[in-house]
Design a protein around this motif. Sequence first.
Motif, PDB file in Angstrom:
ATOM      1  N   LEU A 149       2.245  -5.572   2.532  1.00  0.00           N
ATOM      2  CA  LEU A 149       2.758  -4.292   2.037  1.00  0.00           C
ATOM      3  C   LEU A 149       2.309  -4.159   0.597  1.00  0.00           C
ATOM      4  O   LEU A 149       2.609  -5.016  -0.236  1.00  0.00           O
ATOM      5  N   GLY A 150       1.555  -3.112   0.298  1.00  0.00           N
ATOM      6  CA  GLY A 150       1.133  -2.845  -1.072  1.00  0.00           C
ATOM      7  C   GLY A 150       1.854  -1.630  -1.613  1.00  0.00           C
ATOM      8  O   GLY A 150       1.964  -0.612  -0.922  1.00  0.00           O
ATOM      9  N   ILE A 151       2.366  -1.730  -2.830  1.00  0.00           N
ATOM     10  CA  ILE A 151       3.011  -0.574  -3.459  1.00  0.00           C
ATOM     11  C   ILE A 151       2.393  -0.343  -4.831  1.00  0.00           C
ATOM     12  O   ILE A 151       1.986  -1.286  -5.513  1.00  0.00           O
ATOM     13  N   THR A 152       2.295   0.925  -5.217  1.00  0.00           N
ATOM     14  CA  THR A 152       1.821   1.291  -6.545  1.00  0.00           C
ATOM     15  C   THR A 152       2.912   2.065  -7.259  1.00  0.00           C
ATOM     16  O   THR A 152       3.470   3.017  -6.719  1.00  0.00           O
ATOM     17  N   LEU A 153       3.207   1.632  -8.472  1.00  0.00           N
ATOM     18  CA  LEU A 153       4.255   2.237  -9.284  1.00  0.00           C
ATOM     19  C   LEU A 153       3.595   2.973 -10.441  1.00  0.00           C
ATOM     20  O   LEU A 153       2.990   2.353 -11.319  1.00  0.00           O
ATOM     21  N   GLY A 154       3.682   4.298 -10.415  1.00  0.00           N
ATOM     22  CA  GLY A 154       3.043   5.081 -11.461  1.00  0.00           C
ATOM     23  C   GLY A 154       3.594   6.489 -11.480  1.00  0.00           C
ATOM     24  O   GLY A 154       4.804   6.684 -11.491  1.00  0.00           O
ATOM     25  N   THR A 155       2.700   7.476 -11.463  1.00  0.00           N
ATOM     26  CA  THR A 155       3.139   8.873 -11.415  1.00  0.00           C
ATOM     27  C   THR A 155       4.051   9.098 -10.220  1.00  0.00           C
ATOM     28  O   THR A 155       5.025   9.833 -10.285  1.00  0.00           O
ATOM     29  N   GLY A 156       3.729   8.437  -9.124  1.00  0.00           N
ATOM     30  CA  GLY A 156       4.565   8.472  -7.925  1.00  0.00           C
ATOM     31  C   GLY A 156       4.752   7.076  -7.374  1.00  0.00           C
ATOM     32  O   GLY A 156       4.393   6.080  -8.012  1.00  0.00           O
ATOM     33  N   PHE A 157       5.305   6.997  -6.167  1.00  0.00           N
ATOM     34  CA  PHE A 157       5.584   5.725  -5.499  1.00  0.00           C
ATOM     35  C   PHE A 157       4.627   5.618  -4.317  1.00  0.00           C
ATOM     36  O   PHE A 157       4.894   6.130  -3.235  1.00  0.00           O
ATOM     37  N   GLY A 158       3.480   4.997  -4.546  1.00  0.00           N
ATOM     38  CA  GLY A 158       2.484   4.858  -3.495  1.00  0.00           C
ATOM     39  C   GLY A 158       2.721   3.598  -2.683  1.00  0.00           C
ATOM     40  O   GLY A 158       3.313   2.632  -3.163  1.00  0.00           O
ATOM     41  N   SER A 159       2.226   3.596  -1.458  1.00  0.00           N
ATOM     42  CA  SER A 159       2.398   2.417  -0.609  1.00  0.00           C
ATOM     43  C   SER A 159       1.398   2.451   0.535  1.00  0.00           C
ATOM     44  O   SER A 159       0.874   3.499   0.906  1.00  0.00           O
ATOM     45  N   GLY A 160       1.134   1.271   1.082  1.00  0.00           N
ATOM     46  CA  GLY A 160       0.263   1.142   2.234  1.00  0.00           C
ATOM     47  C   GLY A 160       0.578  -0.151   2.963  1.00  0.00           C
ATOM     48  O   GLY A 160       1.115  -1.097   2.373  1.00  0.00           O
ATOM     49  N   VAL A 161       0.246  -0.206   4.237  1.00  0.00           N
ATOM     50  CA  VAL A 161       0.554  -1.352   5.087  1.00  0.00           C
ATOM     51  C   VAL A 161      -0.705  -1.812   5.800  1.00  0.00           C
ATOM     52  O   VAL A 161      -1.455  -0.991   6.348  1.00  0.00           O
ATOM     53  N   VAL A 162      -0.935  -3.116   5.794  1.00  0.00           N
ATOM     54  CA  VAL A 162      -2.045  -3.711   6.536  1.00  0.00           C
ATOM     55  C   VAL A 162      -1.474  -4.732   7.511  1.00  0.00           C
ATOM     56  O   VAL A 162      -0.718  -5.625   7.099  1.00  0.00           O
ATOM     57  N   ILE A 163      -1.799  -4.585   8.787  1.00  0.00           N
ATOM     58  CA  ILE A 163      -1.344  -5.492   9.843  1.00  0.00           C
ATOM     59  C   ILE A 163      -2.567  -6.137  10.485  1.00  0.00           C
ATOM     60  O   ILE A 163      -3.444  -5.447  11.010  1.00  0.00           O
ATOM     61  N   ASN A 164      -2.631  -7.462  10.416  1.00  0.00           N
ATOM     62  CA  ASN A 164      -3.774  -8.184  11.000  1.00  0.00           C
ATOM     63  C   ASN A 164      -5.107  -7.612  10.531  1.00  0.00           C
ATOM     64  O   ASN A 164      -6.003  -7.335  11.329  1.00  0.00           O
ATOM     65  N   ARG A 165      -5.223  -7.393   9.213  1.00  0.00           N
ATOM     66  CA  ARG A 165      -6.447  -6.902   8.561  1.00  0.00           C
ATOM     67  C   ARG A 165      -6.811  -5.475   8.949  1.00  0.00           C
ATOM     68  O   ARG A 165      -7.914  -5.002   8.670  1.00  0.00           O
ATOM     69  N   THR A 166      -5.880  -4.760   9.579  1.00  0.00           N
ATOM     70  CA  THR A 166      -6.111  -3.368   9.963  1.00  0.00           C
ATOM     71  C   THR A 166      -5.151  -2.461   9.203  1.00  0.00           C
ATOM     72  O   THR A 166      -3.944  -2.706   9.182  1.00  0.00           O
ATOM     73  N   LEU A 167      -5.689  -1.430   8.566  1.00  0.00           N
ATOM     74  CA  LEU A 167      -4.870  -0.493   7.817  1.00  0.00           C
ATOM     75  C   LEU A 167      -4.048   0.374   8.755  1.00  0.00           C
ATOM     76  O   LEU A 167      -4.589   0.970   9.693  1.00  0.00           O
ATOM     77  N   LEU A 168      -2.749   0.446   8.509  1.00  0.00           N
ATOM     78  CA  LEU A 168      -1.866   1.293   9.311  1.00  0.00           C
ATOM     79  C   LEU A 168      -2.008   2.738   8.846  1.00  0.00           C
ATOM     80  O   LEU A 168      -1.613   3.086   7.736  1.00  0.00           O
ATOM     81  N   MET A 169      -2.561   3.582   9.709  1.00  0.00           N
ATOM     82  CA  MET A 169      -2.750   4.988   9.374  1.00  0.00           C
ATOM     83  C   MET A 169      -1.619   5.855   9.909  1.00  0.00           C
ATOM     84  O   MET A 169      -1.183   6.793   9.251  1.00  0.00           O
ATOM     85  N   GLY A 170      -1.136   5.539  11.120  1.00  0.00           N
ATOM     86  CA  GLY A 170      -0.130   6.380  11.750  1.00  0.00           C
ATOM     87  C   GLY A 170      -0.781   7.530  12.495  1.00  0.00           C
ATOM     88  O   GLY A 170      -1.941   7.886  12.249  1.00  0.00           O
ATOM     89  N   ASP A 171      -0.053   8.133  13.380  1.00  0.00           N
ATOM     90  CA  ASP A 171      -0.594   9.228  14.187  1.00  0.00           C
ATOM     91  C   ASP A 171      -0.836  10.493  13.377  1.00  0.00           C
ATOM     92  O   ASP A 171      -1.625  11.357  13.771  1.00  0.00           O
ATOM     93  N   ASN A 172      -0.149  10.630  12.247  1.00  0.00           N
ATOM     94  CA  ASN A 172      -0.301  11.817  11.405  1.00  0.00           C
ATOM     95  C   ASN A 172      -0.824  11.492  10.016  1.00  0.00           C
ATOM     96  O   ASN A 172      -0.732  12.315   9.103  1.00  0.00           O
ATOM     97  N   GLY A 173      -1.372  10.284   9.862  1.00  0.00           N
ATOM     98  CA  GLY A 173      -1.892   9.894   8.560  1.00  0.00           C
ATOM     99  C   GLY A 173      -0.818   9.525   7.556  1.00  0.00           C
ATOM    100  O   GLY A 173      -1.092   9.428   6.358  1.00  0.00           O
ATOM    101  N   SER A 174       0.417   9.315   8.019  1.00  0.00           N
ATOM    102  CA  SER A 174       1.532   9.015   7.118  1.00  0.00           C
ATOM    103  C   SER A 174       2.017   7.572   7.241  1.00  0.00           C
ATOM    104  O   SER A 174       3.073   7.232   6.707  1.00  0.00           O
ATOM    105  N   GLY A 175       1.257   6.737   7.947  1.00  0.00           N
ATOM    106  CA  GLY A 175       1.674   5.359   8.118  1.00  0.00           C
ATOM    107  C   GLY A 175       1.805   4.641   6.791  1.00  0.00           C
ATOM    108  O   GLY A 175       0.941   4.753   5.920  1.00  0.00           O
ATOM    109  N   GLY A 176       2.900   3.908   6.622  1.00  0.00           N
ATOM    110  CA  GLY A 176       3.111   3.137   5.403  1.00  0.00           C
ATOM    111  C   GLY A 176       3.712   3.898   4.249  1.00  0.00           C
ATOM    112  O   GLY A 176       3.971   3.319   3.190  1.00  0.00           O
TER     113      GLY A 176
END
Length: 368
Positions: A149-176
């Motif tokens: 789980l990666g998070i970025t703390l700055g102007t906003g609260f960014g985040s992303g998830v990687v599972i088994n070296r694959t980026l979680l995108m989600g069905d609507n591009g909102s994964g993570g």
Amino acid sequence: MHNADKQIVLTLDAGGTNLVFSAIQNFQEITQSLSLPAVPNDIEACLDSIAKGFDSIKSQLPYPPIAISFAFPGPADYKNGVIGDLPNFPAFRGGVALGAFLENKFGIPVFINNDGNLFAYGEALYGALPMVNKWLQDAQNPKQYQNLLGITLGTGFGSGVVINRTLLMGDNGSGGDLWCWKNPKYPEWIIEESVSIRAIKRVYRELSGSENNLSPKEIFEIAEGTKEGDRNAAIKSFEELGILAAEVIAGALTLIDGLLVIGGGLSGAAKYILPGILKTLRQNTKMANGTTFPRMQNEIFDLTNTIEKEAFLKPNCKQVKIIQSEGYANYDIAKRTGIITSQIGTNRAVMCGAYAFAIQQLGHRRST
């Protein structure tokens, strides 16, 4: 990865003021970066600036790039390369087909994503994840991590998830995405209102009674004692951000069961943010009958702390005898999660993530 060491990807760091262009090969920048004005109020001028920047970088390359890949602010339909109505880019309204525009200009695939996703992907493939796994290997600990789980703390609260070296995108591009989760202190607000630059500024004003609109850098300097101000209020401003961020992080880590890496401009104040995160994640909770147990299934380790890092890396496996057999099975006794700040830098992680995402997507296209 498909011949990743030889392929070149054009990339971009898009801000509301400046656009910074570069080219990546095998996770390394191979050109001098180029900065051009973003022109956020004029769509034609903005798109021309983007095209001019990529064209200038392309002219410096030893051979043609295979793709363009970069982070751009949302809301957006990243899969189709269409950017929505952006607060920092007033000219982007009603849907701007930025991906198709660039594909028409350059004749190569274009991949656009958000910076939280690309930060997480860069850290998973080039930064925190391989680094921690190398530490474990060097410590002769057989444990290896695959999720992050990666998070970025700055102007906003960014985040992303990687599972088994694959980026979680989600069905609507909102994964993570975590920024819109419910705020535990102010239920009518989203969590980003307490986990962002504006939150640090607001909380410091509330706690100190100051009417000055100080920057997070100035508030950090007050916390450090190098600038005059209410030091206790400054420290508590960062600590509150950590505490409230952790309320959301706890749920995400429970689902993801991986490492946590923290980046973004505010991560420079990690010494004041991490205590709140660690305190919250290490809380106990109860069952209805009064039974107490840790909030997190996994023991939490601060990998920026030398003592905790050594404890995290120490092997904690034993062998148990297989009943009715002469053999033994390995038993990993402890469940552990490590927390670390980015060691390669947020911008570099995002660029590496953009590069890796392009290579991964092109490989997927070839295999289908």
